[in-house]
Enzyme design. Structure first.
Site, short mmCIF file in Angstrom:
data_model
loop_
_atom_site.label_atom_id
_atom_site.label_comp_id
_atom_site.label_asym_id
_atom_site.label_seq_id
_atom_site.Cartn_x
_atom_site.Cartn_y
_atom_site.Cartn_z
N ASN A 1 6.85 -19.77 86.18
CA ASN A 1 8.10 -18.74 85.96
C ASN A 1 8.75 -19.17 87.38
O ASN A 1 8.08 -19.27 88.32
CB ASN A 1 7.65 -17.37 86.17
CG ASN A 1 9.12 -16.71 85.85
OD1 ASN A 1 9.57 -16.85 84.53
ND2 ASN A 1 9.55 -15.97 86.73
N GLU B 1 11.97 -21.89 84.32
CA GLU B 1 13.49 -22.34 84.77
C GLU B 1 13.50 -23.49 85.57
O GLU B 1 14.79 -23.81 85.64
CB GLU B 1 13.85 -20.97 85.69
CG GLU B 1 13.92 -19.57 84.75
CD GLU B 1 12.60 -19.14 84.71
OE1 GLU B 1 11.49 -19.45 84.98
OE2 GLU B 1 12.53 -17.72 83.90
N ASP C 1 21.79 -3.25 96.88
CA ASP C 1 21.64 -4.25 95.69
C ASP C 1 23.00 -4.68 95.22
O ASP C 1 23.99 -4.60 95.85
CB ASP C 1 20.91 -3.47 94.47
CG ASP C 1 20.24 -4.53 93.55
OD1 ASP C 1 20.71 -5.70 93.20
OD2 ASP C 1 19.00 -4.06 93.22
MN MN Z 1 11.45 -16.37 83.34
#
Ligand code: MN
Length: 449
Positions: free
Chosen positions: A140, A203, A252
């Protein structure tokens, strides 16, 4: 493909501003990035207390992201969706520019920015983090904020998604999760890391497809994880299965403070970087943060709405809506009910969406004055408004029910009714001769200087 190659391309187009005034990573660099956020890439060449440069605002405007992917704006979503569906494993190389310098970790030697007044300390915000499952099967890559705790430790914010899952799997075996933390990578890698293919899809593969097969990875020296070979700086670390620290409060995507939490601690075991590495800054809550998070969701909305209407022209998760909560979508409808179905599909395509406006294809979704014009002249609240109370929404929205995670959603159908004459809704135009167009061009050119 590297951040450097992209910066060279942008340099040739006069898209990089070089700042030679001495600037501190504490508040000064962030305040300059904030003030110039709609503008060029910012290269800080004289960083107070550090021998390296800081680069910011790399993906601060939409057109630059399109340039990085070599794609016209109208094909962006298709390119992104295609890459998500056909990820290709990148080539693994031994010789990597990022391996040039190897150092024992001393995080205070890196110009990590302290962004906002009430921040608890310095935060790495542009890092692309990669891990493999303990059995090596699943990889990931995602973006996480990292709070500097001391010279060898960071606190990592793990939202319960894929990296959290890999960490939980390692934790069950009482093992730390080994991660590469890559800073200063090509925008395509950032965008791929911000997208969410299903768990199990790396990714990196998505980024490699976006880059036409030109992404190269290299294995870290001290841990079992991979990093882009052409990154500027890579921190090798382990997310502890049992050590936690206070993280936050931190700003954020909304530009407001997220709450303080207890989060896992990362121990850094090795640092590698190019000799004259660039440290990449990314201002939290700024347009760049919103664009990188928002673009993959725009592609998801584009897909979802395309299922229910004949044609979707464009989607804008507007910067004012934090790149997350507000969408404007232009469509071509065949039947009057199509626009309402488009609203419903948009909410399904991006569950954090709060307010959606659907407009006809003659409206530019990126021109919010035009969007307001469409609402003023094509929208009747009695028929064209959808309100959905108590739906699951984003917890980042301070007006939502924080305990239950519930919010109210609103859809505005600002498309013209097909039953009424189209003429009534058309913007009047003036015939423009070549001569008139040339004159306007000349004056616009003058006003730029
Ligand atoms: Mn992912």
């Amino acid at each position: 493909m590297s951040l450097r190659s992209f910066l060279e391309k942008m340099e040739a187009q006069n898209e990089v501003a070089h700042i030679t005034d001495k600037m501190s990573p504490r508040f000064e660099i962030p305040s300059v990035i904030n003030a110039l956020a709609d503008g060029p890439i910012l290269m800080f060449e004289n960083v107070d207390g550090y021998p390296v440069k800081v680069v910011g605002n790399v993906c601060g405007v939409r057109s630059r992201i399109c340039q990085a992917l070599n794609v016209p704006p109208e094909s962006l979503y298709r390119r992104l969706n295609d890459a998500l569906e056909s990820p290709k494993p990148p080539k693994i190389v031994e010789e990597a520019p990022v391996k040039k310098v190897q150092e024992p970790p001393v995080l205070s030697k890196i110009p990590v920015l302290t962004h906002f007044e009430k921040d608890p300390g310095a935060y790495i915000t542009s890092a692309v983090i990669s891990a493999r499952s303990v059995d090596g099967v699943t990889e990931n890559v995602s973006i996480h904020r990292l709070q500097v705790l001391d010279d060898r430790h960071l606190a990592i914010r793990l939202v319960p998604r894929h990296l959290f899952k890999l960490w939980s799997m390692a934790k069950e075996e009482k093992r730390d999760l080994e991660i590469s933390i890559s800073i200063g990578v090509h925008p395509a890698v950032m965008l791929a890391a911000a997208s969410s293919p299903p768990f199990g899809v790396s990714e990196y593969g998505v980024a490699n497809t976006l880059l036409g097969g030109n992404l190269q990875l290299t294995k870290c020296e001290k841990i079992e994880a991979y990093a882009p070979a052409e990154a500027e700086l890579v921190l090798e670390g382990k997310i502890s299965f049992d050590r936690e620290a206070e993280e936050g409060p931190f700003v954020d995507i909304t530009g407001t403070y997220d709450i303080k939490r207890t989060q896992p601690v990362v121990e850094i075991v090795n640092i590698m970087h190019r000799e004259d590495y660039l440290f990449q800054a990314l201002l939290p809550g700024g347009p760049e943060h919103r664009l990188l998070m928002g673009l993959p969701r725009e592609a998801a909305i584009y897909n979802a709405v395309s299922q229910v209407v004949p044609r979707v022209n464009a989607v804008n998760l507007s910067v004012g809506g934090c790149g997350w909560l507000h969408a404007v979508i232009s469509i071509e409808k065949q039947m009057d009910g199509d626009s309402k179905n488009a609203l419903l599909a948009a909410f399904a395509g991006h569950p954090s969406l709060k307010h959606v406006v659907v407009v006809d294809s003659d409206i530019d979704v990126f021109n919010l004055q035009e969007v307001e014009w469409a609402i003023a002249l094509r929208f009747q609240s009695k028929e064209d408004l959808i309100v959905i109370p108590n739906a699951r929404g984003s917890t980042l929205d301070p007006s939502a029910d924080q305990e239950k995670g519930l919010t109210s959603k609103m859809g505005i159908d600002a498309t013209r009714p097909l039953s009424a004459p189209a003429e009534n809704f058309r913007k009047a135009t003036i015939p423009t001769s070549k001569r008139a167009a040339e004159t306007v061009k000349k004056i616009l050119g003058l006003s730029k200087k």
